[in-house]
Enzyme design. Structure first.
Site, short mmCIF file in Angstrom:
data_model
loop_
_atom_site.label_atom_id
_atom_site.label_comp_id
_atom_site.label_asym_id
_atom_site.label_seq_id
_atom_site.Cartn_x
_atom_site.Cartn_y
_atom_site.Cartn_z
N ASN A 140 4.45 -2.61 -5.42
CA ASN A 140 4.40 -3.52 -4.46
C ASN A 140 3.49 -4.62 -4.95
OD1 ASN A 140 3.54 -5.02 -2.47
ND2 ASN A 140 4.42 -3.73 -0.84
N ASP B 23 3.12 -7.60 -3.40
CA ASP B 23 2.66 -8.59 -2.73
C ASP B 23 1.22 -9.49 -2.83
OD1 ASP B 23 4.94 -7.91 -1.23
OD2 ASP B 23 4.03 -6.69 0.48
N HIS B 24 0.34 -8.41 -3.33
CA HIS B 24 -0.87 -9.01 -3.29
C HIS B 24 -1.25 -9.72 -4.39
CE1 HIS B 24 -1.69 -7.26 0.59
NE2 HIS B 24 -1.36 -6.01 0.21
N ARG C 65 -5.03 -20.07 -3.13
CA ARG C 65 -5.27 -21.49 -3.80
C ARG C 65 -4.16 -22.34 -3.75
NH1 ARG C 65 -9.30 -23.17 -7.18
NH2 ARG C 65 -10.42 -21.86 -6.03
N HIS D 92 7.67 -7.80 0.03
CA HIS D 92 7.65 -7.83 1.40
C HIS D 92 7.84 -9.46 1.79
CE1 HIS D 92 6.07 -6.55 5.72
NE2 HIS D 92 7.19 -7.28 5.83
N ARG E 9 7.57 -11.32 4.42
CA ARG E 9 7.02 -11.57 6.01
C ARG E 9 7.52 -12.75 6.57
NH1 ARG E 9 2.82 -7.35 6.83
NH2 ARG E 9 2.72 -8.49 9.07
N ARG F 268 3.08 -14.99 4.44
CA ARG F 268 1.52 -14.94 3.96
C ARG F 268 1.42 -14.67 2.59
NH1 ARG F 268 -0.62 -9.73 7.12
NH2 ARG F 268 0.37 -10.80 8.96
N GLU G 46 11.33 -5.53 1.21
CA GLU G 46 10.74 -4.95 2.61
C GLU G 46 10.91 -6.13 3.58
OE1 GLU G 46 6.74 -3.78 2.79
OE2 GLU G 46 7.02 -2.22 1.30
N THR H 283 -1.85 -5.39 7.52
CA THR H 283 -0.84 -4.83 6.69
C THR H 283 0.35 -3.98 7.73
OG1 THR H 283 -0.06 -3.42 4.87
CG2 THR H 283 -2.05 -2.99 6.39
N THR H 284 1.20 -3.71 7.23
CA THR H 284 2.12 -2.82 8.13
C THR H 284 1.49 -1.58 8.55
OG1 THR H 284 4.01 -3.51 6.59
CG2 THR H 284 4.63 -2.06 8.34
N GLU I 233 11.38 6.00 4.27
CA GLU I 233 10.05 6.11 3.66
C GLU I 233 9.21 6.49 4.56
OE1 GLU I 233 8.82 2.51 1.28
OE2 GLU I 233 6.80 2.88 1.61
N HIS J 251 2.39 3.52 1.60
CA HIS J 251 1.06 3.00 2.43
C HIS J 251 -0.15 3.78 2.26
CE1 HIS J 251 -0.70 0.71 5.28
NE2 HIS J 251 0.11 -0.36 5.37
N GLY J 252 -1.18 3.10 1.47
CA GLY J 252 -2.41 3.71 1.47
C GLY J 252 -2.73 4.68 0.38
N GLY K 252 1.00 -0.58 -3.49
CA GLY K 252 0.73 -1.84 -3.94
C GLY K 252 -0.80 -2.16 -4.01
N1 PXP Z 1 5.40 0.66 1.82
C1 PXP Z 1 5.48 -0.18 3.12
C2 PXP Z 1 6.63 0.25 3.76
C3 PXP Z 1 4.54 -0.98 3.12
O1 PXP Z 1 4.84 -1.87 4.25
C4 PXP Z 1 3.48 -1.21 2.28
C5 PXP Z 1 2.38 -2.21 2.29
O2 PXP Z 1 3.06 -3.47 1.95
C6 PXP Z 1 3.44 -0.25 1.10
C7 PXP Z 1 4.52 0.59 0.78
C8 PXP Z 1 2.52 -0.29 0.15
O3 PXP Z 1 1.09 -0.10 0.64
P1 PXP Z 1 -0.25 -0.28 -0.01
O4 PXP Z 1 -0.47 -1.83 -0.45
O5 PXP Z 1 -1.19 0.36 0.85
O6 PXP Z 1 -0.10 0.52 -1.34
#
Ligand code: PXP
Length: 247
Positions: free
Chosen positions: A6, A8-9, A17, A46, A48, A52, A73, A103-104, A154, A195-196, A217
């Protein structure tokens, strides 16, 4: 298990910036290609509603550039559904979304939204896009997901990850994940999780039979700051797929 990275970050850092501009670093597409080169078998982003981190242009650029599968996502809302149908990712993962959350935070309440989710699932499948639902590891939600007719669920591993340092609660959360994964498979669903997850807890996922893919991610992007994204992805893949390996 396959790894979906993932990214996103990567976009979070860029937006810190360059928000509002059509340029900027770091580039999520470059991170995606480096992840693939290191063995990732999917890229997750994702889009959103509040944009963001990932922007619309990122999603189109990812689809055009990556060689593995794009997992988009998204919330089940009309604006984003229309974008997904234009982008045509390999799969969409429908998630709940709240503007105030960092986050979600939770899984989808599939039981309460079977009709709407089924309609979106049909539209996506008709366009050749597979559908996954991001849910808590609860039997009711798994059964409702099967009724929606999605191809994947998931499982939300956040509660397990949060409890990781408290053995009794960690074990309870782990059993919930195992139970939900088994039920889902018996109902014909394919099972992803995420997630996490991080370099300390991910090896536990090896003990849940039949998980197809982990979506990770934050921990990978964080480690990439020290060791580079290719090494961060390779280290994660090792911990995911080597029996007895843990950090
Ligand atoms: N899966 C889903 C559905 C998520 O929403 C996220 C967070 O965006 C992740 C996985 C990844 O989570 P993490 O960034 O904590 O690894």
């Amino acid at each position: 298990m396959k790894l979906g990275v993932n990214i996103d970050h990567v976009a979070t850092v860029r937006e810190a910036r360059y928000r509002g501009l059509l340029k900027g670093e770091p580039d999520p597409v470059a991170a995606a290609l480096a992840s693939e080169a290191a063995g990732a078998e999917g890229i997750t982003a994702h889009l959103r509603e509040d944009r963001r981190h990932i922007q619309d242009r990122d999603v189109f650029a990812l689809k055009a550039s990556i060689r593995t599968r794009l997992n988009l996502e998204m919330a089940d809302i009309p604006e984003i559904v229309e974008i997904a149908l234009k982008v045509r990712p390999g799969i969409v993962c429908l998630v709940p979304e709240r503007r105030q959350e960092i986050t979600t935070e939770g899984g989808l309440d599939v039981c309460a939204h079977i009709k709407g989710l089924s309609e979106t699932r049909c539209r996506m499948n008709d366009a050749g896009i597979e559908v996954s639902l991001f849910i808590a590891p609860d039997p009711d939600q798994v059964e409702a997901s099967a009724r929606v007719g999605c191809q994947f669920i998931e499982l939300h591993t956040g509660a397990f990850a949060e409890a990781f340092d408290e053995p009794a609660e960690r074990d309870r959360q782990f059993q919930r994940l195992c139970g939900a994964a088994g039920l889902a498979r018996s109902l014909g669903l394919q099972v992803n999780a995420g997630h996490g997850l991080n370099y300390e807890n991910v090896h536990w996922m090896q003990r849940i039979p039949g998980i197809v893919e982990l979506n990770i991610g934050h921990s990978i992007v964080s480690r990439a700051l020290s060791v580079g994204i290719e090494r961060a992805v390779r280290d994660m893949l090792h911990l995911m797929n080597t029996p007895g390996s843990f950090q």
